[in-house]
Design an enzyme around this catalytic site. Structure first.
Site, PDB file in Angstrom:
ATOM      1  N   GLY A 197     -26.207  70.120  27.824  1.00  0.00           N
ATOM      2  CA  GLY A 197     -26.601  69.155  28.926  1.00  0.00           C
ATOM      3  C   GLY A 197     -26.592  70.031  30.170  1.00  0.00           C
ATOM      4  CD  GLN A 223     -24.594  71.584  35.633  1.00  0.00           C
ATOM      5  OE1 GLN A 223     -25.218  70.737  34.463  1.00  0.00           O
ATOM      6  NE2 GLN A 223     -24.036  72.667  34.757  1.00  0.00           N
ATOM      7  CB  CYS A 278     -19.101  72.670  33.290  1.00  0.00           C
ATOM      8  SG  CYS A 278     -20.154  72.403  34.424  1.00  0.00           S
ATOM      9  CG  LEU A 279     -24.191  75.543  30.816  1.00  0.00           C
ATOM     10  CD1 LEU A 279     -25.675  75.534  30.799  1.00  0.00           C
ATOM     11  CD2 LEU A 279     -23.384  76.861  29.879  1.00  0.00           C
ATOM     12  CG  HIS A 293     -19.946  67.097  31.682  1.00  0.00           C
ATOM     13  ND1 HIS A 293     -19.069  67.704  31.528  1.00  0.00           N
ATOM     14  CD2 HIS A 293     -20.885  67.734  32.395  1.00  0.00           C
ATOM     15  CE1 HIS A 293     -18.789  68.954  32.251  1.00  0.00           C
ATOM     16  NE2 HIS A 293     -20.214  68.927  32.819  1.00  0.00           N
ATOM     17  CD  GLU A 294     -24.772  67.526  31.882  1.00  0.00           C
ATOM     18  OE1 GLU A 294     -25.116  67.938  33.015  1.00  0.00           O
ATOM     19  OE2 GLU A 294     -24.122  68.262  31.129  1.00  0.00           O
ATOM     20  CG  HIS A 315     -22.778  67.979  36.898  1.00  0.00           C
ATOM     21  ND1 HIS A 315     -22.228  68.818  37.442  1.00  0.00           N
ATOM     22  CD2 HIS A 315     -22.767  68.243  35.553  1.00  0.00           C
ATOM     23  CE1 HIS A 315     -21.802  69.787  36.746  1.00  0.00           C
ATOM     24  NE2 HIS A 315     -21.634  69.588  35.478  1.00  0.00           N
TER      25      HIS A 315
HETATM   26 ZN    ZN Z   1     -21.407  70.312  33.855  1.00  0.00          ZN
END
Ligand code: ZN
Length: 176
Positions: free
Chosen positions: A46, A51, A95-96, A137-138, A141
């Site tokens: 995701g 991000q 997480c990226l 999670h997304e 953000h």
């Molecule tokens: Zn993340």
């Protein structure tokens, strides 16, 4: 399509409350494709707009098939909203934008999410398993929230120090 630069912790752009998207147009669809490309390049499941440095409410998700292959079921969510939650499960997340770190937190087991798709059509997703976790999670953000915010203050402090040190080392390396 293009692979975009991923913003990493503790960058302030990860902490903004993102604004709703007014128009679903070709420009936005191109951005969604680029975000998917970026996510696949980093083996993510995701990715949210902040991000890649943008303060708009868009998320892309692609849950890998059981054999681990990706790129089969990309979902684009525009202005997504969680309308129902049910249950609670432990969730080990990474997480990226928080590289090389995973931690176990708690999430709702099932969620129902409403969002516009890339064609501007309203969709409802009744999700469980990894898809439900990923949605939570997304969507966090988009409100400037990271999974590490659910950790104890002690753990967050240790993590913060580690990343500040890492950043310093990178700056030193760049200055040389
Ligand atoms: Zn993340």
């Amino acid at each position: 399509m293009a692979v975009l630069e991923v913003v990493t912790y503790p960058d302030d752009r990860l902490r903004r409350k993102c604004r709703p998207i007014v128009e679903v147009d070709d420009k936005l669809r191109t951005l969604a494709s680029d975000m998917l490309e970026t996510m696949y390049a980093d083996d993510g499941v995701g990715l949210a707009a902040p991000q890649v440095g943008l303060d708009i409410r868009m998320v892309v998700i692609d849950i890998p098939a059981e054999d681990g292959t990706q790129g089969h079921n990309p979902v684009v969510l525009i202005n997504p909203e969680i309308v129902a939650r049910e249950g609670e499960v432990p969730s080990t997340e990474g997480c990226l934008s928080v590289p090389e770190y995973t931690a176990e937190i708690k999430r709702a087991e099932k969620v129902t999410v409403k969002a516009l798709d890339q064609n501007g059509q309203m969709q409802t997703y009744a999700a469980d398993g990894l898809f439900a976790i990923c949605l939570q999670h997304e969507l966090d953000h988009l409100d400037g929230k990271l999974f590490i915010d659910y950790l104890s203050a002690l753990k967050r402090n240790m993590l913060h120090k580690r990343y500040l040190k890492l950043k310093k080392e990178q700056q030193h390396a760049a200055a040389r």
